[in-house]
Write a protein that holds these residues in place. Sequence first.
Motif, PDB file in Angstrom:
ATOM      1  N   GLN A  39      33.406  44.889  37.470  1.00  0.00           N
ATOM      2  CA  GLN A  39      34.400  43.795  37.500  1.00  0.00           C
ATOM      3  C   GLN A  39      33.756  42.437  37.234  1.00  0.00           C
ATOM      4  O   GLN A  39      34.448  41.470  36.927  1.00  0.00           O
ATOM      5  CB  GLN A  39      35.159  43.796  38.841  1.00  0.00           C
ATOM      6  CG  GLN A  39      34.391  43.352  40.062  1.00  0.00           C
ATOM      7  CD  GLN A  39      33.541  44.465  40.679  1.00  0.00           C
ATOM      8  OE1 GLN A  39      33.216  45.459  40.033  1.00  0.00           O
ATOM      9  NE2 GLN A  39      33.172  44.299  41.934  1.00  0.00           N
ATOM     10  N   LYS A  52      38.181  40.176  39.378  1.00  0.00           N
ATOM     11  CA  LYS A  52      38.864  40.973  40.410  1.00  0.00           C
ATOM     12  C   LYS A  52      40.011  41.775  39.807  1.00  0.00           C
ATOM     13  O   LYS A  52      40.545  41.441  38.748  1.00  0.00           O
ATOM     14  CB  LYS A  52      39.398  40.040  41.516  1.00  0.00           C
ATOM     15  CG  LYS A  52      38.305  39.620  42.510  1.00  0.00           C
ATOM     16  CD  LYS A  52      38.890  38.820  43.653  1.00  0.00           C
ATOM     17  CE  LYS A  52      37.886  38.508  44.735  1.00  0.00           C
ATOM     18  NZ  LYS A  52      37.550  39.656  45.587  1.00  0.00           N
ATOM     19  N   LEU A  53      40.377  42.812  40.539  1.00  0.00           N
ATOM     20  CA  LEU A  53      41.504  43.678  40.197  1.00  0.00           C
ATOM     21  C   LEU A  53      42.604  43.466  41.241  1.00  0.00           C
ATOM     22  O   LEU A  53      42.268  43.223  42.399  1.00  0.00           O
ATOM     23  CB  LEU A  53      41.065  45.146  40.224  1.00  0.00           C
ATOM     24  CG  LEU A  53      39.853  45.513  39.365  1.00  0.00           C
ATOM     25  CD1 LEU A  53      39.476  46.970  39.578  1.00  0.00           C
ATOM     26  CD2 LEU A  53      40.137  45.234  37.900  1.00  0.00           C
ATOM     27  N   GLU A  65      46.539  38.377  40.353  1.00  0.00           N
ATOM     28  CA  GLU A  65      47.107  38.261  41.698  1.00  0.00           C
ATOM     29  C   GLU A  65      48.231  39.295  41.827  1.00  0.00           C
ATOM     30  O   GLU A  65      49.283  39.187  41.174  1.00  0.00           O
ATOM     31  CB  GLU A  65      47.617  36.850  42.038  1.00  0.00           C
ATOM     32  CG  GLU A  65      46.641  35.718  41.704  1.00  0.00           C
ATOM     33  CD  GLU A  65      45.201  36.003  42.128  1.00  0.00           C
ATOM     34  OE1 GLU A  65      44.985  36.371  43.289  1.00  0.00           O
ATOM     35  OE2 GLU A  65      44.303  35.856  41.288  1.00  0.00           O
ATOM     36  N   ALA A  66      47.998  40.269  42.682  1.00  0.00           N
ATOM     37  CA  ALA A  66      48.902  41.419  42.791  1.00  0.00           C
ATOM     38  C   ALA A  66      50.364  40.996  42.980  1.00  0.00           C
ATOM     39  O   ALA A  66      51.265  41.571  42.343  1.00  0.00           O
ATOM     40  CB  ALA A  66      48.447  42.307  43.951  1.00  0.00           C
TER      41      ALA A  66
HETATM   42  N1  LIG Z   1      43.976  37.583  45.298  1.00  0.00           N
HETATM   43  C1  LIG Z   1      43.783  38.823  44.597  1.00  0.00           C
HETATM   44  C2  LIG Z   1      42.704  39.627  45.309  1.00  0.00           C
HETATM   45  C3  LIG Z   1      42.125  40.671  44.404  1.00  0.00           C
HETATM   46  C4  LIG Z   1      40.948  41.368  45.046  1.00  0.00           C
HETATM   47  O1  LIG Z   1      40.304  40.840  45.956  1.00  0.00           O
HETATM   48  N2  LIG Z   1      40.638  42.552  44.520  1.00  0.00           N
HETATM   49  C5  LIG Z   1      39.493  43.287  44.992  1.00  0.00           C
HETATM   50  C6  LIG Z   1      39.839  44.765  45.105  1.00  0.00           C
HETATM   51  S1  LIG Z   1      41.190  45.047  46.215  1.00  0.00           S
HETATM   52  C7  LIG Z   1      38.380  43.196  43.973  1.00  0.00           C
HETATM   53  O2  LIG Z   1      38.625  43.217  42.787  1.00  0.00           O
HETATM   54  N3  LIG Z   1      37.142  43.155  44.478  1.00  0.00           N
HETATM   55  C8  LIG Z   1      35.986  43.202  43.652  1.00  0.00           C
HETATM   56  C9  LIG Z   1      35.166  41.945  43.702  1.00  0.00           C
HETATM   57  O3  LIG Z   1      35.599  40.939  44.242  1.00  0.00           O
HETATM   58  O4  LIG Z   1      34.061  41.963  43.165  1.00  0.00           O
HETATM   59  C10 LIG Z   1      45.091  39.608  44.521  1.00  0.00           C
HETATM   60  O5  LIG Z   1      45.940  39.424  45.390  1.00  0.00           O
HETATM   61  O6  LIG Z   1      45.278  40.402  43.584  1.00  0.00           O
END
Ligand SMILES: N[C@@H](CCC(=O)N[C@@H](CS)C(=O)NCC(=O)O)C(=O)O
Length: 205
Positions: A39, A52-53, A65-66
Motif C-alpha cells: 500500500q 491506504k485501503l 475513505e470508506a
Molecule cells: N480513513 C480511512 C482509513 C483507511 C485505513 O486506515 N485503512 C487501513 C486498512 S483497514 C490501511 O490501509 N492500512 C494500511 C496502512 O496504513 O499502511 C477510511 O475510512 O477508509
Amino acid sequence: MSLSLCYHPYSRAAGTLWALEEAGVDYDLKVIDIMKGAQKGPELIAKNPMGKLPTLVDGDIVVTEAAAIALYLADRYAPALAPAQGDPQRGTYLRWSFFAPSVIEPAVMAKHAGWAVKDVSAGWGTFEAMLVAAESAIAGKSFVLGDTFSMADVVFGGTLRFMIGFKQIEPTPVFEDYVKRLEARPALQRAEARNAAMRKELGLQ
Ligand SMILES: N[C@@H](CCC(=O)N[C@@H](CS)C(=O)NCC(=O)O)C(=O)O
C-alpha cells in the motif's frame, strides 16, 4: 467501464464490497498486499497519498475513505439507497454516516489505546456517550431511516457490526437485532462470500 477497488480482505475495503454489492455495479478487485507493505508502493500512492485501503477508481475519479466511497456509490449508481438532495431525511442519513468514522471509530480507538484526551475537545466525546448516541440512531426502528434501508446502514451499521465482531463494542439487544437485520441482506451475504473466497485465494485461511 467497470469500477476498480484497491482491496485487501483484511482491510476496510472488505466492508466496501458490501457497498458495491448494494449499489449493484460491476467492479474489479485490485489486491494490494498490505501484509507486505504494497500500500506504500508507487502504484497506490499515486492514487491515494495516504497509501491506504479502500481506494476506489471510477474512470478518472479516485474516491478514498470508506464512508465517502459508499455514499458516492449510492449517489451515482443507486439513488434509491440515498434520500435525494433537499429531502429532510438526508440530514439523518448524513448524520449517522459521518458518525461512524468521526465518532465511533476514534472513540473505540481512544478507549482501547488509552488516549488521555479532554472529551470536550475530542470530536468523539466519550466512549459511553458514543454508545448511547449510536443506540438512539436505531432504537425502535429497523434501520437508520426507519423502515427504509439505505447506504447509511452500510456505513454506520457496517462499522457497528465490525466493532461488535471484534469485541470492541458490547452487543446490546438493540445492536444485536440491528446487526441481524443487516446480515439478512443478500448483498452483505454476497460480499462476505467474496471476501471469504479472496482470503482463500490469497492463502489467508
Ligand atoms: N480513513 C480511512 C482509513 C483507511 C485505513 O486506515 N485503512 C487501513 C486498512 S483497514 C490501511 O490501509 N492500512 C494500511 C496502512 O496504513 O499502511 C477510511 O475510512 O477508509
